[in-house]
Design a protein around this motif. Structure first.
Motif, PDB file in Angstrom:
ATOM      1  N   ALA A 130      55.034  10.596  73.244  1.00 22.31           N
ATOM      2  CA  ALA A 130      55.613  10.802  74.560  1.00 22.31           C
ATOM      3  C   ALA A 130      54.507  10.844  75.595  1.00 22.31           C
ATOM      4  O   ALA A 130      53.472  11.449  75.397  1.00 22.31           O
ATOM      5  CB  ALA A 130      56.408  12.106  74.596  1.00 22.31           C
ATOM      6  N   ALA A 131      54.709  10.168  76.732  1.00 22.63           N
ATOM      7  CA  ALA A 131      53.663  10.118  77.756  1.00 22.63           C
ATOM      8  C   ALA A 131      54.271   9.926  79.125  1.00 22.63           C
ATOM      9  O   ALA A 131      55.334   9.330  79.279  1.00 22.63           O
ATOM     10  CB  ALA A 131      52.683   8.972  77.462  1.00 22.63           C
ATOM     11  N   VAL A 180      54.827  20.768  71.784  1.00 21.26           N
ATOM     12  CA  VAL A 180      56.229  20.494  72.061  1.00 21.26           C
ATOM     13  C   VAL A 180      56.827  21.700  72.775  1.00 21.26           C
ATOM     14  O   VAL A 180      56.354  22.827  72.616  1.00 21.26           O
ATOM     15  CB  VAL A 180      57.004  20.199  70.754  1.00 21.26           C
ATOM     16  N   THR A 181      57.863  21.462  73.562  1.00 26.28           N
ATOM     17  CA  THR A 181      58.610  22.537  74.203  1.00 26.28           C
ATOM     18  C   THR A 181      60.023  22.561  73.642  1.00 26.28           C
ATOM     19  O   THR A 181      60.703  21.544  73.618  1.00 26.28           O
ATOM     20  CB  THR A 181      58.664  22.343  75.732  1.00 26.28           C
ATOM     21  N   GLY A 217      60.502  28.055  73.456  1.00 26.17           N
ATOM     22  CA  GLY A 217      59.260  28.057  74.210  1.00 26.17           C
ATOM     23  C   GLY A 217      58.318  26.950  73.784  1.00 26.17           C
ATOM     24  O   GLY A 217      58.666  26.045  73.029  1.00 26.17           O
ATOM     25  N   TYR A 218      57.105  27.056  74.292  1.00 29.99           N
ATOM     26  CA  TYR A 218      56.061  26.059  74.020  1.00 29.99           C
ATOM     27  C   TYR A 218      55.411  26.346  72.672  1.00 29.99           C
ATOM     28  O   TYR A 218      55.209  27.506  72.294  1.00 29.99           O
ATOM     29  CB  TYR A 218      55.019  26.110  75.132  1.00 29.99           C
ATOM     30  N   ALA A 219      55.075  25.300  71.938  1.00 35.91           N
ATOM     31  CA  ALA A 219      54.386  25.459  70.656  1.00 35.91           C
ATOM     32  C   ALA A 219      53.402  24.321  70.480  1.00 35.91           C
ATOM     33  O   ALA A 219      53.662  23.189  70.889  1.00 35.91           O
ATOM     34  CB  ALA A 219      55.382  25.485  69.498  1.00 35.91           C
ATOM     35  N   TYR A 234      61.334  21.703  64.160  1.00 34.03           N
ATOM     36  CA  TYR A 234      60.214  21.047  64.842  1.00 34.03           C
ATOM     37  C   TYR A 234      59.069  20.855  63.857  1.00 34.03           C
ATOM     38  O   TYR A 234      58.679  21.793  63.158  1.00 34.03           O
ATOM     39  CB  TYR A 234      59.752  21.876  66.044  1.00 34.03           C
ATOM     40  N   LEU A 235      58.539  19.643  63.837  1.00 35.42           N
ATOM     41  CA  LEU A 235      57.531  19.305  62.844  1.00 35.42           C
ATOM     42  C   LEU A 235      56.490  18.348  63.397  1.00 35.42           C
ATOM     43  O   LEU A 235      56.829  17.255  63.847  1.00 35.42           O
ATOM     44  CB  LEU A 235      58.216  18.669  61.619  1.00 35.42           C
TER      45      LEU A 235
END
Length: 287
Positions: A19-20, A118-119, A123-125, A141-142
């Motif tokens: 993603a960008a 990732v969000t 939250g953010y991780a 999420y991975l």
């Protein structure tokens, strides 16, 4: 080695790798030059804080500049072996849990592949957080780089070690669907100490290990996806990421009151229980 090639692939994988943002670099550069010239480093720090705050709530800060929206692009999902493997393993968990719940009673989770950070609704991780399940959006999420870390840093290589990780996170989804997750969160809020809250978390993590074993039981016996030695790979992974082993390998004193996932022995035992019996009722780590 897991026999995953050529099998059904889940449609519930959201590949966010690559993603960008596009089109905003020039605007950002001009804005930074203006802020530095007018307000100095304090202005830059304030701008960074505001931008991060907007990003955390899902707003692209660049799109707000001059009222002109900035387009975003996402690279096409990579159809590589890793993504195909993840889609197959997720499909296998869907088949098993749909059978155990009833075809129309199991809401299938989405698995998000990401790289770096990732969000989520939780939250953010970053990738350093490792794989996780977010009950807020019911998604796994991975960052697939964790598979390499599992093999190289933790000494637990193999396809089934990676499959065990996915099945464990799906186990947390099962806990959310059945209401166990909410019960544990409520009990943690009433806990009188951090150690008591951690102990409840350990029981929930061990139950997810047991659920991963239940999945392996049916994957082995009904879909013939497992090969000789696969279960041993899973047990090595469970051992490698036990709290006591992680603390010891980090050169720290082993402190059971700080455990959040359980010891290596506990994780192996509960996975084995699920695999041996294939019975969800055997996974009562709270009883």
């Amino acid at each position: 080695m897991v026999k995953w090639q050529g099998r059904r692939e889940s449609a519930n994988v959201d590949d966010r790798r690559g993603a960008a943002a596009a089109g905003g670099a020039g605007i950002i550069f001009m804005l930074l030059r203006f802020v530095v010239g007018r307000f100095g480093i304090r202005g830059v720090m304030l701008l960074a804080v505001v931008g991060l705050g907007l990003y955390m709530v899902g707003v692209n800060p660049v799109s707000l500049l001059g009222g002109q929206p900035v387009s975003t692009q996402r690279a096409a999902p990579a159809d590589d072996d890793t993504s195909r493997f993840v889609r197959v393993i997720l499909a296998e968990t869907e088949d098993v849990w749909s059978q155990l719940f009833g075809r129309n009673d199991y809401p299938e989770p989405t698995l998000v592949l990401f790289s770096g950070s990732v969000t989520s609704a939780c939250g953010y991780a970053s990738a350093a957080s490792g794989p996780f399940y977010c009950p807020g959006d019911k998604q796994v999420y991975l960052d697939t780089s964790f598979f390499n870390e599992l093999a190289q840093r933790f000494g637990a290589p193999g396809d089934f070690a990676a499959a065990y990780v996915i099945a464990h996170e799906v186990g947390h989804h099962v806990q959310t669907v059945t209401g166990i997750s909410n019960q544990v969160r409520s009990a943690q809020q009433r806990a009188r100490s951090e150690a008591e809250a951690n102990a409840l978390q350990v029981k929930m993590e061990l139950q997810a290990d047991c659920y991963a074993g239940v999945w392996a039981h049916y994957a082995d016996r009904t879909s013939n996806i497992l090969d000789e030695g696969d279960i041993e790979e899973g047990l090595r992974a469970a051992e490698a990421i036990g709290d006591d082993t992680l603390q010891r390998n980090a050169g720290r004193r082993v402190t059971p009151e700080s455990f959040t996932h359980g010891t290596s022995q506990q994780r192996q035992e509960w996975f084995t229980t699920g695999y041996r019996y294939g019975d969800v009722s055997r996974c009562d780590t709270f009883g």
